[in-house]
Write an enzyme that holds these catalytic residues in place. Structure first.
Site, PDB file in Angstrom:
ATOM      1  N   ASP A   1       0.839  -1.293  -0.046  1.00 19.34           N
ATOM      2  CA  ASP A   1       0.077   0.066   0.096  1.00 19.34           C
ATOM      3  C   ASP A   1       0.994   1.140  -0.073  1.00 19.34           C
ATOM      4  O   ASP A   1       1.958   1.131   0.639  1.00 19.34           O
ATOM      5  CB  ASP A   1      -0.946   0.005   1.133  1.00 19.34           C
ATOM      6  CG  ASP A   1      -1.726   1.217   1.442  1.00 19.34           C
ATOM      7  OD1 ASP A   1      -2.489   1.407   0.598  1.00 19.34           O
ATOM      8  OD2 ASP A   1      -1.451   1.910   2.496  1.00 19.34           O
TER       9      ASP A   1
ATOM     10  N   ASP B   1      -1.552  -0.605   6.172  1.00 11.71           N
ATOM     11  CA  ASP B   1      -1.473  -0.195   7.574  1.00 11.71           C
ATOM     12  C   ASP B   1      -3.122   0.409   7.948  1.00 11.71           C
ATOM     13  O   ASP B   1      -3.170   0.728   9.017  1.00 11.71           O
ATOM     14  CB  ASP B   1      -0.737   1.111   7.499  1.00 11.71           C
ATOM     15  CG  ASP B   1      -1.073   2.339   6.871  1.00 11.71           C
ATOM     16  OD1 ASP B   1      -1.726   1.967   5.800  1.00 11.71           O
ATOM     17  OD2 ASP B   1      -0.783   3.497   7.178  1.00 11.71           O
TER      18      ASP B   1
ATOM     19  N   ASP C   1      -7.057  -2.067   4.133  1.00  9.21           N
ATOM     20  CA  ASP C   1      -5.959  -3.061   3.684  1.00  9.21           C
ATOM     21  C   ASP C   1      -6.330  -4.436   4.273  1.00  9.21           C
ATOM     22  O   ASP C   1      -5.644  -5.302   3.690  1.00  9.21           O
ATOM     23  CB  ASP C   1      -4.493  -2.506   4.192  1.00  9.21           C
ATOM     24  CG  ASP C   1      -4.076  -1.118   3.498  1.00  9.21           C
ATOM     25  OD1 ASP C   1      -4.309  -1.231   2.211  1.00  9.21           O
ATOM     26  OD2 ASP C   1      -3.549  -0.402   4.266  1.00  9.21           O
TER      27      ASP C   1
END
Length: 650
Positions: free
Chosen positions: A347, A540, A544
């Site tokens: 990410d 995080d 996600d």
């Protein structure tokens, strides 16, 4: 959906206990005391020697009973319990050793039977020590769990109470040198805090009003008050304890396979025993006494002690090493998968980047008083709560604060009037009077993935500020490492393609997937799995979580959300990607050491069996070589507790 993805599920509550107890908990100090009594008895037996055979054999018998009583109890007791539980014959290594000792005694070799028990029990205690060594790190963590808190009462006085009585919203006082009782936010005071128990970093962090503090960390020289934000059972440290305790029960596939094969292997050895015994007189021409002796040596030679110790101590030592470095692993199985990754997806925001925009470029018209203009800009931005405003204020600290009436207009940004001159800060499309020079600069900076704001004076653009969420300090090196070991790297971002590719180019990533909606991240991970194989995912945020679960190895950043930490397989407590590189390197080393141990232990078994049938082996030499190989395997595993020199920079 690929079969790989279809079969993948993260059940973190699996307890891979197949009836073989690797804790070797024999009830504290008593077995150790008994072992040393047995060792002394053995030495006394050697002293009596052949001249006083009766007394020597009594001493050897006492040695067998005292040094090896727990070996005999585990051999027969665990075999009976495991057989009843599994409803099929499930013997263990200790049964082989007990039978070999009984056989040696039966043919009158009391000394060799005692030697077998003394050396086997000694190696057994060494293995228990190595297993315990890695788990002692966990016990040390448990001892660090806070027990008391100093609560501030409504009248201003303080009272020490048990930490489990602290409630969210309470105000606590933390004195210098105190352990911080739970997670919270500083209300007053400044200090420095040792957060090594949370993130593995030894350098204390400066803390001021509004900063977050974590339970179990150690306050420095300052005194402060804090507001409790989490129940003591839900703190970051509590989650660490849960994760690390859980990791003790989840072994690598290799370790689990060895545990499952052990009873089958021992059963096969026992079934072969009559054939070995009969082969002596009828094939090799031995006497029945020699054949029985060789059969006892056979039981010792083929006992899989070293094989059983090949994987579990190695796995536990690796998990312990990583936990000290601020990498929490939910089980050895995930370390094995980490070492076998073919692709890894990141990410962008908060993982590859710092998650907060910073000013990267700014320029103002020639002839303008730059200091005066910056004072105006900062004073205007201080009346905005936009993340870009924070970045601009941080870029220009300690500026003269002006008392301005600022208007925030939707679509046009901030504006203020000073001495009949209107200043405005807004996005480029909100200005029509822009010189060719500023249009060019804006296009160039936008192409680099930066967000540009114009500064206007009476609607004429006199400057610009460019901002960007920049890559964190470890991102480039981490991506470079993964590419160097043949792992495909992908960045997943919800940003526009231009911004995503600009960041990707800075970092050197293989592939950028931009304009991604949160719900699409898991599908992208599935596509990576189909295309490349085993895939890891770093994230995080709550959005996600589905991708972290879908990936073969989900890795959460410790500063991220609780949801991401709960579903991930690894957690980087310090948001430091170099720790992930270290974890990957150590997982590869763990796999290498495990297979070294397996090959070595099997080689020793083959050599001992061959020498036995050639008549070049007795019980004493067999025991020494066999248990020596077990000790070698355990010491090899112990290397994983130490950070290899070539990884120290990480």
């Amino acid at each position: 959906m690929s079969s790989k993805q279809h079969n993948h599920n993260h059940d973190h509550d699996h307890n891979h206990d197949h009836g073989h107890d690797h804790d070797h908990d024999h009830g504290g100090k008593f077995p150790v005391i008994m072992y040393f009594i047995g060792l002394v008895a053995f030495l006394i037996g050697l002293y009596f020697g052949e001249g006083m055979v009766l007394y020597a054999n009594i001493a050897f018998g006492l040695s067998i009973l005292t040094a090896g009583y727990h070996i005999i109890l585990e051999g027969f007791g665990d075999t009976i319990r495991n057989t009843m539980r599994a409803k099929k014959f499930s013997p263990n290594i200790h049964l082989l050793m007990a039978l070999a000792t009984a056989g040696a005694v039966a043919i009158g070799n009391w000394e060799e039977g005692a030697l077998l028990i003394v050396i086997f029990a000694g190696a057994h205690f060494l293995e228990a020590y190595v297993d315990g060594k890695s788990k002692r790190e966990i016990k040390n963590l448990l001892e660090m769990n806070p027990t008391e808190a100093r609560i501030v009462l409504p009248n201003g006085s303080t009272k020490v109470i048990p930490v489990d009585q602290v409630k969210i919203g309470d105000t606590l006082q933390v004195l210098n040198g105190d352990q911080i009782p739970t997670d919270g936010v500083i209300l007053s005071g400044t200090t420095s805090v040792d957060e090594s128990s949370i993130n593995g970093e030894s350098i204390p962090k400066e803390k001021n009003i509004g900063d977050e503090v974590f339970g179990s960390t150690i306050n420095g020289s300052g005194t402060f008050t804090m507001e409790v934000t989490k129940d003591s059972s839900e703190t970051v440290f509590s989650k660490i304890l849960q994760l690390v305790n859980q990791s003790q029960k989840s072994l690598t596939k290799t370790a689990t396979l060895i545990q499952r094969l052990e009873p089958k292997y021992v059963t096969f050895v026992l079934l072969m025993f009559p054939l070995v015994l009969l082969s002596g007189p009828y094939i090799f021409g031995w006497t029945w006494e020699v054949s029985l002796y060789r059969s006892m040596v056979y039981l010792i030679a083929v006992s899989p002690c070293a094989l059983a110790a090949s994987a579990v101590p190695t796995t536990l030592a690796t998990i312990s090493n990583l936990s000290k470095k601020g990498v929490l692993v939910k089980g050895g199985a995930y370390l094995s998968k980490l070492g076998g990754l073919k692709a890894i997806s990141f990410d962008k925001t908060g993982t590859l980047t710092n998650g907060k925009p910073v000013v990267t470029d700014y320029t103002f018209e020639n002839g303008i008083d730059e200091n005066e203009l910056i004072d105006i800009i900062v004073s205007m931005e201080k009346q905005s709560n936009h993340p870009l405003a924070t970045a601009i204020i941080n870029q220009f600290p300690n500026r003269k604060e002006l008392n301005l009436a600022v208007e925030n207009e939707i679509g046009r940004g901030l504006s203020t009037s000073i001495k009949n001159t209107v200043y405005r800060i807004g996005k480029p499309t909100s200005f029509s009077n822009v010189s060719f020079v500023y249009k060019q600069k804006e296009e160039k900076l936008a192409a680099e993935g930066k967000t540009v704001v114009f500064v206007g004076k009476d609607e004429y653009v006199i400057g610009l500020i460019a901002l960007m969420d920049v890559p964190n300090q470890h991102a480039k090196d981490a991506v470079k490492y993964f590419k160097s070991v043949g792992i495909h790297t992908t960045m997943i971002t919800g940003d526009a393609k231009l911004t995503g590719e600009a960041v990707g180019k800075q970092i050197g990533i293989d592939e950028v997937v931009a304009n991604v909606m949160p719900e699409d991240k898991a599908a992208i991970v599935q596509e990576q799995q189909r295309k490349y194989g085993a895939t890891g995912m770093l994230g995080d945020g709550i959005n996600d979580a589905p991708a972290l679960v879908t990936a073969d190895v989900g890795v959460a950043m410790g500063d991220g959300t609780d949801v991401a930490m709960d579903v991930a397989d690894l957690v980087l407590m310090n948001n430091d990607l170099s720790k992930l590189v270290y974890a990957h390197q150590l997982s590869k080393k763990m796999d290498k050491v495990t297979w070294q141990n397996i090959y070595f232990s099997m080689f020793v078994v083959i050599v001992l069996v061959v020498l036995n049938f050639l008549g070049r082996m007795d019980i004493a030499i067999g025991v020494i070589l066999h248990e020596g190989s077990t000790i070698m395997v355990i010491l090899n595993a112990l290397r994983l507790l130490v950070t290899p020199k070539k990884y120290l920079s990480n």
